[in-house]
Write an enzyme that holds these catalytic residues in place. Structure first.
Site, mmCIF file in Angstrom:
data_model
loop_
_atom_site.group_PDB
_atom_site.id
_atom_site.type_symbol
_atom_site.label_atom_id
_atom_site.label_comp_id
_atom_site.label_asym_id
_atom_site.label_seq_id
_atom_site.Cartn_x
_atom_site.Cartn_y
_atom_site.Cartn_z
ATOM 1 N N GLY A 12 0.867 -1.114 -0.023
ATOM 2 C CA GLY A 12 -0.105 0.172 0.137
ATOM 3 C C GLY A 12 0.897 1.466 0.012
ATOM 4 N N ILE A 17 -0.499 7.028 3.904
ATOM 5 C CA ILE A 17 0.491 6.592 4.852
ATOM 6 C C ILE A 17 1.578 6.058 4.198
ATOM 7 C CG2 ILE A 17 0.732 5.278 6.830
ATOM 8 C CD1 ILE A 17 -1.992 5.755 7.979
ATOM 9 N N ASP A 64 -1.894 -7.273 -5.946
ATOM 10 C CA ASP A 64 -2.933 -7.376 -5.137
ATOM 11 C C ASP A 64 -2.430 -8.180 -3.991
ATOM 12 O OD1 ASP A 64 -6.484 -8.465 -5.458
ATOM 13 O OD2 ASP A 64 -5.288 -7.992 -3.586
ATOM 14 N N ASN A 91 1.032 -2.512 5.413
ATOM 15 C CA ASN A 91 0.168 -1.318 5.323
ATOM 16 C C ASN A 91 -1.078 -1.239 4.835
ATOM 17 O OD1 ASN A 91 0.046 1.696 5.718
ATOM 18 N ND2 ASN A 91 0.232 1.458 3.463
ATOM 19 N N GLN A 148 -17.992 0.853 11.686
ATOM 20 C CA GLN A 148 -17.079 -0.041 10.948
ATOM 21 C C GLN A 148 -16.739 -1.526 11.676
ATOM 22 O OE1 GLN A 148 -13.753 3.067 11.492
ATOM 23 N NE2 GLN A 148 -13.625 2.355 9.480
ATOM 24 N N TYR A 151 -14.083 -3.717 10.033
ATOM 25 C CA TYR A 151 -12.843 -3.004 9.743
ATOM 26 C C TYR A 151 -12.176 -2.973 11.236
ATOM 27 C CZ TYR A 151 -9.562 0.809 9.447
ATOM 28 O OH TYR A 151 -8.416 1.550 9.412
ATOM 29 N N THR A 188 -5.996 10.803 4.601
ATOM 30 C CA THR A 188 -5.947 10.325 3.558
ATOM 31 C C THR A 188 -7.174 9.866 2.613
ATOM 32 O OG1 THR A 188 -6.211 7.945 4.253
ATOM 33 C CG2 THR A 188 -4.035 8.991 4.781
HETATM 34 N N1 NAI Z 1 -6.539 6.909 7.298
HETATM 35 C C1 NAI Z 1 -6.858 6.589 8.455
HETATM 36 O O1 NAI Z 1 -7.545 7.374 9.098
HETATM 37 C C2 NAI Z 1 -6.294 5.384 8.934
HETATM 38 C C3 NAI Z 1 -5.704 4.422 8.343
HETATM 39 N N2 NAI Z 1 -5.176 3.447 8.969
HETATM 40 C C4 NAI Z 1 -4.723 2.464 8.175
HETATM 41 O O2 NAI Z 1 -3.448 2.628 7.600
HETATM 42 C C5 NAI Z 1 -3.260 1.800 6.276
HETATM 43 C C6 NAI Z 1 -3.207 2.618 5.214
HETATM 44 O O3 NAI Z 1 -4.144 3.422 4.788
HETATM 45 P P1 NAI Z 1 -4.358 5.065 4.435
HETATM 46 O O4 NAI Z 1 -2.945 5.415 3.828
HETATM 47 O O5 NAI Z 1 -5.181 5.849 5.053
HETATM 48 O O6 NAI Z 1 -5.137 4.430 2.823
HETATM 49 P P2 NAI Z 1 -5.141 4.713 1.314
HETATM 50 O O7 NAI Z 1 -6.114 4.361 0.789
HETATM 51 O O8 NAI Z 1 -4.771 6.205 1.296
HETATM 52 O O9 NAI Z 1 -3.862 3.983 0.886
HETATM 53 C C7 NAI Z 1 -3.857 2.620 0.813
HETATM 54 C C8 NAI Z 1 -3.025 1.998 -0.095
HETATM 55 O O10 NAI Z 1 -3.125 0.522 -0.158
HETATM 56 C C9 NAI Z 1 -3.523 -0.024 -1.599
HETATM 57 N N3 NAI Z 1 -4.280 -0.970 -1.591
HETATM 58 C C10 NAI Z 1 -5.525 -1.258 -1.115
HETATM 59 N N4 NAI Z 1 -5.946 -2.577 -1.197
HETATM 60 C C11 NAI Z 1 -4.746 -3.143 -1.456
HETATM 61 C C12 NAI Z 1 -4.635 -4.643 -2.159
HETATM 62 N N5 NAI Z 1 -5.645 -5.506 -2.030
HETATM 63 N N6 NAI Z 1 -3.210 -4.764 -2.768
HETATM 64 C C13 NAI Z 1 -2.354 -3.852 -2.745
HETATM 65 N N7 NAI Z 1 -2.436 -2.627 -2.312
HETATM 66 C C14 NAI Z 1 -3.819 -2.469 -1.787
HETATM 67 C C15 NAI Z 1 -4.289 1.200 -2.255
HETATM 68 O O11 NAI Z 1 -4.186 1.086 -3.706
HETATM 69 C C16 NAI Z 1 -3.476 2.441 -1.601
HETATM 70 O O12 NAI Z 1 -2.567 3.001 -2.371
HETATM 71 C C17 NAI Z 1 -4.704 0.891 6.049
HETATM 72 O O13 NAI Z 1 -4.042 -0.356 6.789
HETATM 73 C C18 NAI Z 1 -5.414 1.679 7.212
HETATM 74 O O14 NAI Z 1 -6.525 0.594 7.557
HETATM 75 C C19 NAI Z 1 -5.349 3.298 10.331
HETATM 76 C C20 NAI Z 1 -5.685 4.221 10.883
HETATM 77 C C21 NAI Z 1 -6.405 5.529 10.390
HETATM 78 C C1 LIG Z 2 -11.438 4.313 7.054
HETATM 79 C C2 LIG Z 2 -10.320 4.669 7.975
HETATM 80 C C3 LIG Z 2 -10.969 4.902 9.223
HETATM 81 C C4 LIG Z 2 -10.196 4.914 10.465
HETATM 82 C C5 LIG Z 2 -10.729 4.592 11.668
HETATM 83 C C6 LIG Z 2 -9.942 5.063 12.867
HETATM 84 O O1 LIG Z 2 -8.650 4.721 12.630
HETATM 85 C C7 LIG Z 2 -10.489 5.162 13.952
HETATM 86 C C8 LIG Z 2 -9.809 5.977 15.144
HETATM 87 C C9 LIG Z 2 -10.811 6.081 16.061
HETATM 88 C C10 LIG Z 2 -10.625 6.685 17.145
HETATM 89 C C11 LIG Z 2 -9.295 7.619 17.633
HETATM 90 C C12 LIG Z 2 -9.325 8.070 18.769
HETATM 91 C C13 LIG Z 2 -8.231 8.848 19.122
HETATM 92 C C14 LIG Z 2 -8.358 9.290 20.727
HETATM 93 C C15 LIG Z 2 -7.427 10.159 21.149
HETATM 94 O O2 LIG Z 2 -7.393 11.273 20.721
HETATM 95 C C16 LIG Z 2 -7.258 10.115 22.593
HETATM 96 O O3 LIG Z 2 -8.372 10.878 23.413
HETATM 97 C C17 LIG Z 2 -7.331 8.864 23.249
HETATM 98 C C18 LIG Z 2 -6.562 8.548 24.714
HETATM 99 C C19 LIG Z 2 -6.453 7.163 25.074
HETATM 100 C C20 LIG Z 2 -5.121 6.735 24.229
HETATM 101 O O4 LIG Z 2 -4.377 7.247 23.608
HETATM 102 O O5 LIG Z 2 -4.967 5.453 24.642
#
Ligand code: NAI
Ligand SMILES: CCCCCC(=O)/C=C/C=C\C=C\C=C\[C@@H](O)[C@@H](O)CCCC(=O)O
Length: 261
Positions: A12, A17, A64, A91, A148, A151, A188
């Site tokens: 990814g 990220i 993939d 990732n 979710q 997820y 992202t």
């Molecule tokens: N964006 C967010 O708020 C958060 C993201 N994450 C995690 O961080 C990681 C990266 O996410 P982001 O950068 O936000 O997403 P993104 O969608 O910007 O990037 C993900 C990348 O993974 C690739 N990908 C998806 N499916 C694939 C597959 N089957 N094979 C190969 N590549 C594939 C996509 O083409 C893309 O380039 C993920 O595991 C996500 O769950 C964790 C917490 C929060």
């Molecule tokens: C499609 C992408 C979805 C990503 C979803 C995801 O990553 C959700 C995150 C959810 C909650 C985040 C909470 C953050 C809390 C902090 O700001 C803090 O208040 C928590 C303090 C407790 C700790 O750090 O352990």
């Protein structure tokens, strides 16, 4: 913190990220293999990185991660091209509650496969030199939401698997550290999928609650997440660590109660 001579594989890695982590690795003189599903974005990413860091320091492999044979080929191609493997970052992730089976395949099954492939190429049990694996979970594993459920389940699974594998690596003297990264919301393209019915299905009706949480907890930059990733890559003391990155507390680690009867 030079990683000169080290080779990393980032799934990814073409955007979000993953791309931020690839850039950090290249800044620290590692060679990087970008493994991603998206051919167009991946080639664009590589072109930009070649211009920034010079040709020959990174490669793009369209793959993939749910295709076991292709993922194995991607690891082997990386070793064939750069001569070794030291760092694996699992990732790649998606957010799809409609096709939830796919979400499990990408977010959990492929992380397990990527970890095992990393061990094949880095573990002392296979006569290799050791290394580090970083598996990407989420703060969703600590703050679940009605939005979710699958997820969230996959991200819980990543933590449990990674911590168990870290113990296995220590007991088996694999020489491979296995750590987990749990970012909160990050700016992202993936984050915007929470508004889409095609991704969220019936859970899209909870999107306002999700957006309220985003406003409450804040949204991180990919570069801060990459900073945390680099800390876990370079700190040789860390095995089985669970790093959290949030707006309120920044980069910190989850602490677990010691195992007791
Ligand atoms: N964006 C967010 O708020 C958060 C993201 N994450 C995690 O961080 C990681 C990266 O996410 P982001 O950068 O936000 O997403 P993104 O969608 O910007 O990037 C993900 C990348 O993974 C690739 N990908 C998806 N499916 C694939 C597959 N089957 N094979 C190969 N590549 C594939 C996509 O083409 C893309 O380039 C993920 O595991 C996500 O769950 C964790 C917490 C929060
Ligand atoms: C499609 C992408 C979805 C990503 C979803 C995801 O990553 C959700 C995150 C959810 C909650 C985040 C909470 C953050 C809390 C902090 O700001 C803090 O208040 C928590 C303090 C407790 C700790 O750090 O352990």
């Amino acid at each position: 913190m030079a990683l000169r001579g080290k080779v990393a594989l980032v799934t990814g890695g073409a955007q979000g990220i993953g791309c931020a982590v690839v850039e950090s690795l290249l800044k620290n003189e590692a060679k990087v293999s970008i493994v991603d599903l998206n051919q167009e974005v991946g080639e664009k990413c590589k072109k930009q990185l070649d211009e920034q860091f010079g040709v020959g320091n990174c490669s793009f492999i369209q793959c993939d991660v749910t295709d076991a044979a292709k993922l194995q080929e991607a690891f082997q191609s990386t070793v064939d091209q750069f001569g070794r493997l030291d760092i694996v970052i699992n990732n790649a992730g998606i957010n799809n509650e409609k096709n939830w089976e796919k979400t499990i395949e990408v977010n959990l099954t492929s992380v397990i496969k990527g970890t095992y492939l990393g061990l094949e190429h880095m573990s002392k049990e296979h006569g290799k030199q050791g290394g580090v694996v970083i598996n990407v979970s989420s703060m969703a594993a600590f703050f679940h939401s009605p939005h979710q459920p699958v997820y969230t389940a996959t991200k819980h699974g990543v933590i449990g698997f990674s911590r168990a594998m870290a113990d296995a690596s220590e007991h088996g003297d694999y020489g491979v550290r296995i750590n987990t990264l749990c970012p909160a919301f990050v700016d992202t393209p993936l984050l915007h999928s929470v508004e889409l019915e095609e991704n969220m299905g019936k859970f899209v009706k909870f999107k306002d609650d999700f957006k309220h949480r985003m406003r409450k907890f804040g949204v991180l930059t990919p570069s801060l997440v990459a900073e945390g990733m680099m800390m876990m890559i370079t700190d040789s003391r860390l095995n089985g660590a669970v790093m959290k990155i949030t707006c309120s507390k920044g980069i910190h680690y989850h602490t677990y109660e010691p195992l007791s009867a």
